[in-house]
Design a protein around this motif. Sequence first.
Motif, mmCIF file in Angstrom:
data_model
loop_
_atom_site.group_PDB
_atom_site.id
_atom_site.type_symbol
_atom_site.label_atom_id
_atom_site.label_comp_id
_atom_site.label_asym_id
_atom_site.label_seq_id
_atom_site.Cartn_x
_atom_site.Cartn_y
_atom_site.Cartn_z
ATOM 1 N N ALA A 174 0.825 -1.211 0.000
ATOM 2 C CA ALA A 174 0.000 0.000 0.000
ATOM 3 C C ALA A 174 0.857 1.258 0.000
ATOM 4 O O ALA A 174 0.554 2.236 -0.707
ATOM 5 C CB ALA A 174 -0.929 -0.014 1.212
ATOM 6 N N ARG A 175 1.917 1.265 0.778
ATOM 7 C CA ARG A 175 2.802 2.440 0.811
ATOM 8 C C ARG A 175 3.474 2.663 -0.537
ATOM 9 O O ARG A 175 3.669 3.811 -0.973
ATOM 10 C CB ARG A 175 3.838 2.271 1.913
ATOM 11 N N ALA A 176 3.834 1.564 -1.207
ATOM 12 C CA ALA A 176 4.437 1.689 -2.536
ATOM 13 C C ALA A 176 3.440 2.283 -3.523
ATOM 14 O O ALA A 176 3.804 3.115 -4.370
ATOM 15 C CB ALA A 176 4.919 0.327 -3.029
ATOM 16 N N VAL A 177 2.186 1.869 -3.420
ATOM 17 C CA VAL A 177 1.146 2.427 -4.287
ATOM 18 C C VAL A 177 0.999 3.923 -4.027
ATOM 19 O O VAL A 177 0.930 4.739 -4.965
ATOM 20 C CB VAL A 177 -0.197 1.708 -4.051
ATOM 21 N N LEU A 178 0.962 4.322 -2.759
ATOM 22 C CA LEU A 178 0.779 5.733 -2.412
ATOM 23 C C LEU A 178 1.936 6.598 -2.913
ATOM 24 O O LEU A 178 1.737 7.765 -3.264
ATOM 25 C CB LEU A 178 0.635 5.875 -0.895
ATOM 26 N N GLU A 180 3.343 6.322 -5.661
ATOM 27 C CA GLU A 180 3.109 6.589 -7.080
ATOM 28 C C GLU A 180 2.059 7.672 -7.292
ATOM 29 O O GLU A 180 1.869 8.151 -8.410
ATOM 30 C CB GLU A 180 2.659 5.297 -7.783
ATOM 31 N N LYS A 181 1.329 8.035 -6.197
ATOM 32 C CA LYS A 181 0.310 9.092 -6.227
ATOM 33 C C LYS A 181 -0.760 8.871 -7.305
ATOM 34 O O LYS A 181 -1.048 9.761 -8.115
ATOM 35 C CB LYS A 181 0.959 10.458 -6.422
ATOM 36 N N PRO A 182 -1.368 7.704 -7.352
ATOM 37 C CA PRO A 182 -2.444 7.476 -8.330
ATOM 38 C C PRO A 182 -3.691 8.285 -7.961
ATOM 39 O O PRO A 182 -3.949 8.567 -6.797
ATOM 40 C CB PRO A 182 -2.707 5.976 -8.206
ATOM 41 N N ASP A 183 -4.467 8.670 -8.974
ATOM 42 C CA ASP A 183 -5.703 9.417 -8.703
ATOM 43 C C ASP A 183 -6.753 8.527 -8.050
ATOM 44 O O ASP A 183 -7.483 8.959 -7.168
ATOM 45 C CB ASP A 183 -6.260 10.013 -9.997
ATOM 46 N N ARG A 184 -6.856 7.279 -8.511
ATOM 47 C CA ARG A 184 -7.879 6.378 -7.969
ATOM 48 C C ARG A 184 -7.310 4.976 -7.864
ATOM 49 O O ARG A 184 -6.695 4.470 -8.805
ATOM 50 C CB ARG A 184 -9.124 6.387 -8.852
ATOM 51 N N GLU A 202 -6.479 -6.125 6.064
ATOM 52 C CA GLU A 202 -6.247 -5.208 7.182
ATOM 53 C C GLU A 202 -5.010 -4.353 6.926
ATOM 54 O O GLU A 202 -5.008 -3.151 7.198
ATOM 55 C CB GLU A 202 -6.081 -5.998 8.479
ATOM 56 N N GLY A 203 -3.944 -4.973 6.413
ATOM 57 C CA GLY A 203 -2.720 -4.229 6.116
ATOM 58 C C GLY A 203 -2.937 -3.181 5.034
ATOM 59 O O GLY A 203 -2.476 -2.035 5.165
ATOM 60 N N PHE A 204 -3.646 -3.564 3.963
ATOM 61 C CA PHE A 204 -3.941 -2.610 2.896
ATOM 62 C C PHE A 204 -4.728 -1.419 3.435
ATOM 63 O O PHE A 204 -4.360 -0.257 3.227
ATOM 64 C CB PHE A 204 -4.766 -3.279 1.787
ATOM 65 N N GLY A 211 -2.103 6.867 5.185
ATOM 66 C CA GLY A 211 -1.526 7.735 4.162
ATOM 67 C C GLY A 211 -2.481 8.785 3.655
ATOM 68 O O GLY A 211 -2.177 9.478 2.668
ATOM 69 N N GLY A 212 -3.639 8.920 4.310
ATOM 70 C CA GLY A 212 -4.603 9.928 3.916
ATOM 71 C C GLY A 212 -5.441 9.567 2.714
ATOM 72 O O GLY A 212 -6.105 10.428 2.121
ATOM 73 N N ARG A 213 -5.448 8.282 2.340
ATOM 74 C CA ARG A 213 -6.228 7.820 1.179
ATOM 75 C C ARG A 213 -7.087 6.622 1.567
ATOM 76 O O ARG A 213 -6.909 5.522 1.043
ATOM 77 C CB ARG A 213 -5.285 7.433 0.041
#
Length: 330
Positions: A174-178, A180-184, A202-204, A211-213
């Motif tokens: 999840a942190r790696a995804v964040l 990348e700053k994807p819109d959705r 739960e981890g996701f 991360g505010g998303r």
Amino acid sequence: MTSPSGKASIKDVARAAGVSIASVSRAMNAGTGGVSAATRAKVEKAAAELNYSPSWVGQALRGQTNDTYAMIISSIQNNFFSAVAWEIERRLNDQGAAMLLFNSNEDPALQDRCLREVTSRQVAGVFLLCAVDSPGLTALAKHTSVLFINRRVDSMPDIPFVGIDDRSAATEVARAVLREKPDRIGLIHGPQRSATSRVRLEGFLSAFAAGGRPMQPADMVEAELSMESGYDAARRLFNEGNFDALVCGNDQIAYGAYRRCREIGLTIPGDAAIYGFDDNPLNQWLAPWLNTVSVPHIRFAEEAVQGMAMLIDGKRPQDAILPYDLLLRR
């Protein structure tokens, strides 16, 4: 006439006795019945003249020795699971043991049917790769050495386990995804009857929220741990709009999601990034687009075989929580 190796085979006995190989097998396997006294006498006479004796592997497969183990796998179609099972079988074979393989399809009733067969074989121990909770499993563990791989069963906390810290790994994804700053972000998680899928979810969710998303209900869907279910889940998600990143509960789900992305004209990873879990050995050849958690299937097998050996010796091995790597291929 014997085989080219010079050692009589079951085919040689069948030819000499004038019966089928199946008849020889039934006649040589005491207690199975199924052949007449005359046929049994012919088979025994031919076997004696050819100095034939059944191989130890055949005896083990009929439950006549305790050098046989069983592996119950939740899905033989999952390449990561298959790699773990193959490595365990190879190690057992090197030790002079045999392994029976059963497929449960994540079905408690089918798993119990497999366990009844396992019990009839009187195996030395049972490896369960992604077990599901079932009455037969509880009963089996009372008299047989059992070891869980990749998934715990909540009702059986005392059974030794080989796996990774799934919550921690999901948090890293999840942190790696964040970053990348994807819109959705879309999330296709595994079935919540699975302890592993629950912990990953739960981890996701906790990492996205931190991360505010925080994930929105419309952007999440549950799937079975298969390509077909991943495809269907992605189809439902994309009915709600487009996504810049898809986070999937395992690689099988990710493969199905990828197919749906391609069908609707999305390039991967250009238009959307896909994240999975497990990193089966074929990914480097067939899925260079897939970001995933690399789980060490060889270490899984190593720890599982060592843990089973301890159980056979009457010792309770410690749970083996193994390291993992986050592979970002984008």
